[in-house]
Design a protein around this motif. Sequence first.
Motif, PDB file in Angstrom:
ATOM      1  N   ARG A  62      -1.955  -1.355  12.100  1.00 52.22           N
ATOM      2  CA  ARG A  62      -3.329  -1.826  12.267  1.00 52.22           C
ATOM      3  C   ARG A  62      -3.617  -3.102  11.478  1.00 52.22           C
ATOM      4  NH1 ARG A  62      -7.086   2.039  14.332  1.00 52.22           N
ATOM      5  NH2 ARG A  62      -6.128   4.038  14.818  1.00 52.22           N
ATOM      6  N   CYS A  63      -2.564  -3.706  10.900  1.00 52.10           N
ATOM      7  CA  CYS A  63      -2.734  -4.893  10.061  1.00 52.10           C
ATOM      8  C   CYS A  63      -1.788  -6.002  10.519  1.00 52.10           C
ATOM      9  CB  CYS A  63      -2.409  -4.576   8.601  1.00 52.10           C
ATOM     10  SG  CYS A  63      -3.367  -3.248   7.872  1.00 52.10           S
ATOM     11  N   LEU A  64      -2.180  -7.232  10.258  1.00 52.66           N
ATOM     12  CA  LEU A  64      -1.231  -8.330  10.239  1.00 52.66           C
ATOM     13  C   LEU A  64      -0.448  -8.209   8.944  1.00 52.66           C
ATOM     14  CD1 LEU A  64      -0.126 -11.100  11.274  1.00 52.66           C
ATOM     15  CD2 LEU A  64      -1.999 -12.160   9.981  1.00 52.66           C
ATOM     16  N   CYS A  65       0.877  -8.311   9.015  1.00 53.65           N
ATOM     17  CA  CYS A  65       1.713  -8.055   7.851  1.00 53.65           C
ATOM     18  C   CYS A  65       2.473  -9.310   7.434  1.00 53.65           C
ATOM     19  CB  CYS A  65       2.703  -6.919   8.152  1.00 53.65           C
ATOM     20  SG  CYS A  65       3.870  -6.600   6.813  1.00 53.65           S
ATOM     21  N   TYR A  66       2.383  -9.644   6.144  1.00 52.99           N
ATOM     22  CA  TYR A  66       3.208 -10.682   5.546  1.00 52.99           C
ATOM     23  C   TYR A  66       4.265  -9.997   4.679  1.00 52.99           C
ATOM     24  CZ  TYR A  66      -0.299 -14.249   6.756  1.00 52.99           C
ATOM     25  OH  TYR A  66      -1.161 -15.093   7.428  1.00 52.99           O
ATOM     26  N   PRO A 123       5.747  -1.822   7.633  1.00 54.20           N
ATOM     27  CA  PRO A 123       4.515  -2.480   8.104  1.00 54.20           C
ATOM     28  C   PRO A 123       3.499  -1.474   8.620  1.00 54.20           C
ATOM     29  CG  PRO A 123       6.484  -3.520   9.025  1.00 54.20           C
ATOM     30  CD  PRO A 123       6.934  -2.241   8.399  1.00 54.20           C
ATOM     31  N   LEU A 124       2.232  -1.827   8.488  1.00 53.49           N
ATOM     32  CA  LEU A 124       1.142  -1.007   9.000  1.00 53.49           C
ATOM     33  C   LEU A 124       0.733  -1.527  10.377  1.00 53.49           C
ATOM     34  CD1 LEU A 124      -1.084  -0.771   5.788  1.00 53.49           C
ATOM     35  CD2 LEU A 124       0.574   0.906   6.632  1.00 53.49           C
ATOM     36  N   TYR A 151      -0.256   8.900   6.693  1.00 59.44           N
ATOM     37  CA  TYR A 151      -1.708   8.755   6.782  1.00 59.44           C
ATOM     38  C   TYR A 151      -2.109   7.279   6.816  1.00 59.44           C
ATOM     39  CZ  TYR A 151      -6.664   9.159   5.761  1.00 59.44           C
ATOM     40  OH  TYR A 151      -8.031   9.044   5.828  1.00 59.44           O
ATOM     41  N   GLY A 152      -1.537   6.506   5.911  1.00 61.59           N
ATOM     42  CA  GLY A 152      -1.884   5.094   5.858  1.00 61.59           C
ATOM     43  C   GLY A 152      -1.489   4.336   7.112  1.00 61.59           C
ATOM     44  N   ARG A 153      -0.342   4.686   7.676  1.00 62.65           N
ATOM     45  CA  ARG A 153       0.100   4.023   8.910  1.00 62.65           C
ATOM     46  C   ARG A 153      -0.882   4.288  10.043  1.00 62.65           C
ATOM     47  NH1 ARG A 153       4.645   1.867  10.147  1.00 62.65           N
ATOM     48  NH2 ARG A 153       4.579   2.741  12.254  1.00 62.65           N
ATOM     49  N   ARG A 154      -1.454   5.460  10.079  1.00 63.54           N
ATOM     50  CA  ARG A 154      -2.385   5.800  11.160  1.00 63.54           C
ATOM     51  C   ARG A 154      -3.772   5.201  10.951  1.00 63.54           C
ATOM     52  NH1 ARG A 154      -0.102  10.816  10.092  1.00 63.54           N
ATOM     53  NH2 ARG A 154      -2.037  11.561   9.127  1.00 63.54           N
ATOM     54  N   HIS A 155      -4.177   4.994   9.699  1.00 59.21           N
ATOM     55  CA  HIS A 155      -5.583   4.696   9.436  1.00 59.21           C
ATOM     56  C   HIS A 155      -5.858   3.344   8.788  1.00 59.21           C
ATOM     57  CE1 HIS A 155      -6.890   8.743  10.534  1.00 59.21           C
ATOM     58  NE2 HIS A 155      -5.891   9.226   9.822  1.00 59.21           N
ATOM     59  N   PRO A 206       0.807  -1.219   0.000  1.00 61.37           N
ATOM     60  CA  PRO A 206       0.000   0.000   0.000  1.00 61.37           C
ATOM     61  C   PRO A 206       0.843   1.272   0.000  1.00 61.37           C
ATOM     62  CG  PRO A 206       0.015  -1.004   2.173  1.00 61.37           C
ATOM     63  CD  PRO A 206       0.658  -1.984   1.248  1.00 61.37           C
ATOM     64  N   PHE A 207       0.427   2.208  -0.805  1.00 64.21           N
ATOM     65  CA  PHE A 207       0.975   3.561  -0.812  1.00 64.21           C
ATOM     66  C   PHE A 207       0.281   4.321   0.312  1.00 64.21           C
ATOM     67  CE2 PHE A 207       1.287   7.936  -2.399  1.00 64.21           C
ATOM     68  CZ  PHE A 207       2.615   7.993  -2.808  1.00 64.21           C
ATOM     69  N   THR A 208       1.044   4.956   1.200  1.00 68.77           N
ATOM     70  CA  THR A 208       0.453   5.513   2.416  1.00 68.77           C
ATOM     71  C   THR A 208       0.507   7.032   2.506  1.00 68.77           C
ATOM     72  OG1 THR A 208       2.549   5.297   3.632  1.00 68.77           O
ATOM     73  CG2 THR A 208       1.042   3.410   3.679  1.00 68.77           C
TER      74      THR A 208
END
Length: 297
Positions: free
Chosen positions: A226-230, A223-224, A195-199, A184-186
């Motif tokens: 709020r997500c499980l990251c692979y 990594p984000l 923004y993406g890291r926060r939301h 994802p582009f954040t």
Amino acid sequence: TPFAMARSAVLWRTVGLAVLLAAAHCSDDAAPRGAKVVPTCPTGILASVRQALNPWQVRLERPRPPRGWQGDVVVVFHGSGGPDRYTAQLLERVRSMDRWQRLTPRVVHLVDWSARSRNFLTAAFWSQRTGRAAADMLRDLGPLRNVHVVGISVGAFAADACAVALKAEGASPAPYVRVTFLDPFTLRGLLGFGYGRRHFGRAADFALQVLNTDDPVPSTNSPLPRCLCYDVTPAKEAFGLGPGYNGHDWPVDFLGRRYRNHAPRWPLQSDADAPRHGEGRPRGRVETISTTSTYVY
């Protein structure tokens, strides 16, 4: 009168702009390789006239649910520039896995927002607007049960906005919403750092990020929380991909190769029925994938 002449000139310029936009919409430049190109004219001309008169409105093509549909959807938002061969590969993988597992028929739909995705400064904002419009479009199909939203690169903004809109609607019962972010582009605009890291992932019942860390695309290599990251970066070597391969495409390519559908039982009763965040899949965990034998559900 001068006023009438000026109004007529504006009207004809608007019509001319609409025709030019329609010609652009009829282009097959953004079509995935190997995909059938279906011209959008003359419908595209009418859509372009409407867009010229109301440039902020997002109009999306509504899919037709298959026979026996019970509210299950997979919706994919492509990245900058439009869908490509990896997007087409992913869609075919999802459909083939559904046929193989003989699942209840699902709507599998690509939201094409190509025309709004090319401008670096505005793409994230249009992506969010597109995601909210897609949520409205999905609700118009009928009662939703299980929605899997996939966002590729800057399409992650659309995926997140779609999930937020679906969960905020207050429908009873609310659909189960899962989001998968593919590299994802954040960055939102010029000043929206982080923004993406926060939301991203905030509203989903389950949020998964598939990450590549060695490509030059900014704001996509972390990594984000709020997500499980692979992290699939090391798996490129196992698949024999050379140094000239575009790593930003790898998460989409990887999912197109290794996707396997999770078929939950209904109604959802426990974590075993559909993935949710918990002790075994906490938000913020990073798992590294380095082999060719791992499936992503």
